[in-house]
Scaffold this active site. Structure first.
Site, PDB file in Angstrom:
ATOM      1  N   ASP A  36      62.342  33.244   4.221  1.00 15.25           N
ATOM      2  CA  ASP A  36      61.351  34.304   5.102  1.00 15.25           C
ATOM      3  C   ASP A  36      62.059  34.571   6.412  1.00 15.25           C
ATOM      4  OD1 ASP A  36      59.014  35.757   6.785  1.00 15.25           O
ATOM      5  OD2 ASP A  36      58.516  35.920   4.709  1.00 15.25           O
ATOM      6  N   ILE A  37      62.367  35.690   6.858  1.00 13.79           N
ATOM      7  CA  ILE A  37      63.024  35.706   8.145  1.00 13.79           C
ATOM      8  C   ILE A  37      61.747  35.699   9.381  1.00 13.79           C
ATOM      9  CG2 ILE A  37      64.106  37.426   9.718  1.00 13.79           C
ATOM     10  CD1 ILE A  37      65.668  38.652   7.565  1.00 13.79           C
ATOM     11  N   GLY A  80      61.023  42.741   2.194  1.00 15.52           N
ATOM     12  CA  GLY A  80      61.774  43.171   3.673  1.00 15.52           C
ATOM     13  C   GLY A  80      62.418  42.161   4.156  1.00 15.52           C
ATOM     14  N   ASP A  81      61.569  41.064   4.182  1.00 11.56           N
ATOM     15  CA  ASP A  81      62.149  39.783   4.970  1.00 11.56           C
ATOM     16  C   ASP A  81      62.307  38.794   4.305  1.00 11.56           C
ATOM     17  OD1 ASP A  81      59.530  39.550   4.802  1.00 11.56           O
ATOM     18  OD2 ASP A  81      59.268  39.090   7.269  1.00 11.56           O
ATOM     19  N   GLU A  82      62.083  38.912   2.676  1.00 12.11           N
ATOM     20  CA  GLU A  82      61.935  37.791   2.131  1.00 12.11           C
ATOM     21  C   GLU A  82      63.258  37.535   0.912  1.00 12.11           C
ATOM     22  OE1 GLU A  82      58.412  38.408  -0.411  1.00 12.11           O
ATOM     23  OE2 GLU A  82      57.381  38.611   1.587  1.00 12.11           O
TER      24      GLU A  82
END
Length: 151
Positions: A36-37, A80-82
């Protein structure tokens, strides 16, 4: 096109779900990495979505360079960020090397990615769902540690 994320080129959540439906329990060892970002919302809000997209692209480069296997279909952008990466027949001793490489790549690309993983030497004994839940718990702990350190 419908199965690949246009920004990263990685297979998307649909492909991930299909992959898990077809995932073999005949494999010996499996390691699941959930990623995750960190700070994507902040970057999007402060610098705009174009900069956020660059962050996502750079994160995906780190993930692909470290975890993508010869099939090119074991890493996924699931949100989205995963991201998720699933590696087969990896030895427990090799995981530390992968993590060191991944940390080096993050520094090179100037990204921060929370990572949790779970390993099983016998996937039949634990199953994918439980392994993924363990990796998710570990990723959440890494995310919380990052937040504590960045305050």
């Amino acid at each position: 096109v419908a199965e690949n994320d246009s920004l990263t080129g990685l297979p998307n959540r649909y492909c991930y779900n299909e992959y898990l439906k077809d995932a073999s329990l005949d494999k010996k060892s499996v390691c699941v990495f959930l990623l995750d970002i960190n700070n994507l919302k902040y970057i999007n809000d402060k610098f705009g979505h174009a900069q956020g997209d660059e962050l996502i692209k750079n994160a995906s480069i780190c993930i692909k360079d470290c975890f993508l296997d010869e099939t090119g279909k074991n890493c996924f952008r699931i949100g989205g960020d995963e991201f998720v990466a699933i590696l087969y027949d990896v030895k427990e001793s090799e995981i530390e090397e992968l993590l060191n490489k991944f940390n080096k790549l993050q520094k090179e690309k100037d990204v921060s990615i929370a990572l949790g993983y779970a390993y099983s030497s016998d996937i039949k004994s634990i199953g994918y769902e439980r392994l993924i839940m363990q990796a998710d718990d570990n990723m959440y702990k890494d995310k919380q540690n990052y937040k504590k350190l960045s305050v």
